[in-house]
Scaffold this active site. Structure first.
Site, PDB file in Angstrom:
ATOM      1  N   GLU A  47     118.270  42.004  48.292  1.00 51.17           N
ATOM      2  CA  GLU A  47     117.014  41.236  48.275  1.00 51.17           C
ATOM      3  C   GLU A  47     116.066  41.879  49.283  1.00 51.17           C
ATOM      4  O   GLU A  47     116.525  42.370  50.340  1.00 51.17           O
ATOM      5  CB  GLU A  47     117.322  39.788  48.690  1.00 51.17           C
ATOM      6  CG  GLU A  47     116.128  38.908  48.983  1.00 51.17           C
ATOM      7  CD  GLU A  47     116.529  37.593  49.660  1.00 51.17           C
ATOM      8  OE1 GLU A  47     117.516  37.580  50.431  1.00 51.17           O
ATOM      9  OE2 GLU A  47     115.866  36.577  49.396  1.00 51.17           O
ATOM     10  N   ASN A 110     109.576  36.106  45.463  1.00 53.20           N
ATOM     11  CA  ASN A 110     110.714  36.895  45.920  1.00 53.20           C
ATOM     12  C   ASN A 110     111.373  37.372  44.627  1.00 53.20           C
ATOM     13  O   ASN A 110     111.933  36.566  43.883  1.00 53.20           O
ATOM     14  CB  ASN A 110     111.651  35.998  46.745  1.00 53.20           C
ATOM     15  CG  ASN A 110     112.755  36.790  47.410  1.00 53.20           C
ATOM     16  OD1 ASN A 110     113.041  37.925  47.013  1.00 53.20           O
ATOM     17  ND2 ASN A 110     113.376  36.205  48.422  1.00 53.20           N
ATOM     18  N   LYS A 127     112.872  34.518  42.311  1.00 56.26           N
ATOM     19  CA  LYS A 127     113.779  33.584  42.978  1.00 56.26           C
ATOM     20  C   LYS A 127     113.354  32.134  42.782  1.00 56.26           C
ATOM     21  O   LYS A 127     112.189  31.775  43.005  1.00 56.26           O
ATOM     22  CB  LYS A 127     113.827  33.899  44.474  1.00 56.26           C
ATOM     23  CG  LYS A 127     114.880  33.116  45.262  1.00 56.26           C
ATOM     24  CD  LYS A 127     114.937  33.655  46.672  1.00 56.26           C
ATOM     25  CE  LYS A 127     116.022  33.003  47.508  1.00 56.26           C
ATOM     26  NZ  LYS A 127     116.089  33.606  48.873  1.00 56.26           N
ATOM     27  N   GLU A 146     110.607  30.831  53.385  1.00 55.83           N
ATOM     28  CA  GLU A 146     110.442  31.223  51.975  1.00 55.83           C
ATOM     29  C   GLU A 146     109.626  30.185  51.207  1.00 55.83           C
ATOM     30  O   GLU A 146     108.869  30.555  50.309  1.00 55.83           O
ATOM     31  CB  GLU A 146     111.804  31.445  51.319  1.00 55.83           C
ATOM     32  CG  GLU A 146     112.568  32.611  51.966  1.00 55.83           C
ATOM     33  CD  GLU A 146     113.809  32.980  51.203  1.00 55.83           C
ATOM     34  OE1 GLU A 146     114.918  32.841  51.738  1.00 55.83           O
ATOM     35  OE2 GLU A 146     113.674  33.431  50.050  1.00 55.83           O
ATOM     36  N   CYS A 172     119.933  35.755  46.411  1.00 60.49           N
ATOM     37  CA  CYS A 172     120.349  35.127  47.654  1.00 60.49           C
ATOM     38  C   CYS A 172     120.777  33.670  47.538  1.00 60.49           C
ATOM     39  O   CYS A 172     121.839  33.374  47.026  1.00 60.49           O
ATOM     40  CB  CYS A 172     119.262  35.317  48.701  1.00 60.49           C
ATOM     41  SG  CYS A 172     119.944  35.182  50.348  1.00 60.49           S
ATOM     42  N   ASN A 197     119.750  38.260  52.078  1.00 58.25           N
ATOM     43  CA  ASN A 197     119.497  38.389  53.513  1.00 58.25           C
ATOM     44  C   ASN A 197     119.999  37.081  54.113  1.00 58.25           C
ATOM     45  O   ASN A 197     119.295  36.061  54.028  1.00 58.25           O
ATOM     46  CB  ASN A 197     117.999  38.539  53.809  1.00 58.25           C
ATOM     47  CG  ASN A 197     117.454  39.909  53.446  1.00 58.25           C
ATOM     48  OD1 ASN A 197     117.137  40.714  54.306  1.00 58.25           O
ATOM     49  ND2 ASN A 197     117.320  40.189  52.167  1.00 58.25           N
TER      50      ASN A 197
HETATM   51  N1  ING Z   1     119.026  33.342  52.889  1.00 56.78           N
HETATM   52  C1  ING Z   1     120.088  32.421  53.100  1.00 56.78           C
HETATM   53  C2  ING Z   1     121.055  32.315  51.934  1.00 56.78           C
HETATM   54  O1  ING Z   1     120.995  31.411  51.118  1.00 56.78           O
HETATM   55  C3  ING Z   1     120.837  30.246  53.847  1.00 56.78           C
HETATM   56  C4  ING Z   1     119.611  31.084  53.541  1.00 56.78           C
HETATM   57  C5  ING Z   1     121.841  30.702  54.702  1.00 56.78           C
HETATM   58  C6  ING Z   1     120.963  29.015  53.258  1.00 56.78           C
HETATM   59  C7  ING Z   1     122.986  29.930  54.951  1.00 56.78           C
HETATM   60  C8  ING Z   1     122.088  28.220  53.515  1.00 56.78           C
HETATM   61  C9  ING Z   1     123.101  28.680  54.342  1.00 56.78           C
HETATM   62  O2  ING Z   1     121.943  33.151  51.910  1.00 56.78           O
HETATM   63  C10 ING Z   1     118.193  33.490  51.801  1.00 56.78           C
HETATM   64  N2  ING Z   1     117.283  34.494  51.889  1.00 56.78           N
HETATM   65  O3  ING Z   1     118.225  32.746  50.835  1.00 56.78           O
END
Ligand code: ING
Length: 316
Positions: A47, A110, A127, A146, A172, A197
């Site tokens: 991503e 995204n 996304k 985001e 993601c 990410n």
């Molecule tokens: N990043 C993270 C993901 O879903 C996240 C945000 C991290 C949400 C951990 C919940 C728990 O992997 C992106 N860019 O979506």
């Protein structure tokens, strides 16, 4: 004739905010050449593979924000990636941040594109599950904005027939939602590609920090197995502009088994032979959707967005 694709997961280490598109593209091309040398037919990038993950920062100036987006694809900076792919005869999935003007107003997404072995854009995905918030959290060590910087994707979860199989994409946070996988599964997806990410630390839920790698693999392995599809999940990893991000990019078989996994937090290629015909044993039996699914009992999945009152009735 077996439909085996040699697939490369091209994990990236950090992209410093000072790194130009050209420098990021040079890294992508370097991994593409190496992956081809390893026999890859297809290479999957993370991503936001052209820039630092700027949703981690509070940005107020619109011109500064827009500088992180691509107004055209391919652009002058990314054309060499398309040219190299066509020259080598390798397909690729690229994640980037898209600024779209086709409807007369500025829209930011995204985005991920799937490009075939002739360098043609086969499909685009934007996304849909945007995590985080649109609010500034100055008390947090970094942001996830985001919802502030991107619109919700407007292209659904399509599957395309290409490279001898059925291919789909997500991005993601999408991987954490079974609906993403099931919509692809209901189109017979055989190879689902995604980039991520994912920070090691989640300011809202620090108690889950040490489970982030587990939750990453849990989501991808479950999605692959429950929809009888191969999955390629590729990180932008390492310490990027002060945010530690997980790696462990992986290639998962329709069985749910991890067949290849990155073991660094930098630019790293892992490759696997993906025999698309191995999806059949899951799609034809355990997850023969036509024979086993009962949508008449799944109404809440469409009727409700958030959880609501329980429906149970106590007999008597
Ligand atoms: N990043 C993270 C993901 O879903 C996240 C945000 C991290 C949400 C951990 C919940 C728990 O992997 C992106 N860019 O979506």
């Amino acid at each position: 004739m077996s439909r085996t694709l040699i697939v490369a997961a091209a994990q990236m280490g950090p992209i410093p905010r000072s790194q130009s598109r050209q420098e990021a593209v040079a890294r992508l091309i370097g991994m593409m050449v190496e992956a081809r040398r390893m026999g890859a037919d297809l290479i999957v990038y993370p991503e936001a593979a052209l820039t630092a993950f700027f949703p981690h920062w509070w940005i107020e100036d619109e011109a500064e924000l827009d500088a992180w987006f691509e107004r055209e694809m391919p652009s002058a900076a990314t054309q060499p990636l398309f040219d190299t792919a066509a020259r080598l005869g390798i397909g690729f999935k690229l994640g980037y941040c898209e600024l779209d003007m086709t409807t007369g107003r500025k829209r930011r997404f995204n985005t991920a594109i799937l490009v075939d072995r002739l360098g043609r854009i086969v499909g685009k995905y934007r996304k849909i599950h945007l995590p985080g918030t649109d609010r500034h959290r100055p008390e947090h060590p970094f942001q996830n904005l985001e919802k502030r910087y991107f619109e919700i994707g407007d292209l659904g979860f399509p599957v395309w027939e290409t490279m001898g199989g059925r291919m789909g994409m997500m991005i993601c946070n999408d991987r954490r939602w079974p609906e993403s996988w099931r919509v692809l599964g209901l189109q017979g997806v055989e190879l689902a590609m995604l980039g991520y990410n994912t920070p090691v630390h989640n300011p809202n839920t620090p108690e889950t920090d040490d489970l982030n790698n587990f939750h990453n693999h849990l989501s991808v392995q479950a999605g692959a197995y429950q929809n009888g599809t191969w999955a390629v999940a590729v990180a932008k990893a390492g310490l990027e502009e002060g945010v530690d991000q997980i790696g462990q990019s992986c290639i998962v078989a329709p069985s749910g088994e991890i067949v290849a996994q990155a073991s660094t937090l930098g630019d790293e290629i892992v490759v696997a032979r993906c025999d698309l015909d191995r999806c059949a044993v899951y799609k034809k039996h355990i997850f023969d959707f036509a024979r086993h699914r009962r949508p008449e009992h799944y109404g809440l999945i469409l009727e409700r967005t958030g959880a609501g009152e329980p429906l149970g009735k106590t007999p008597g």
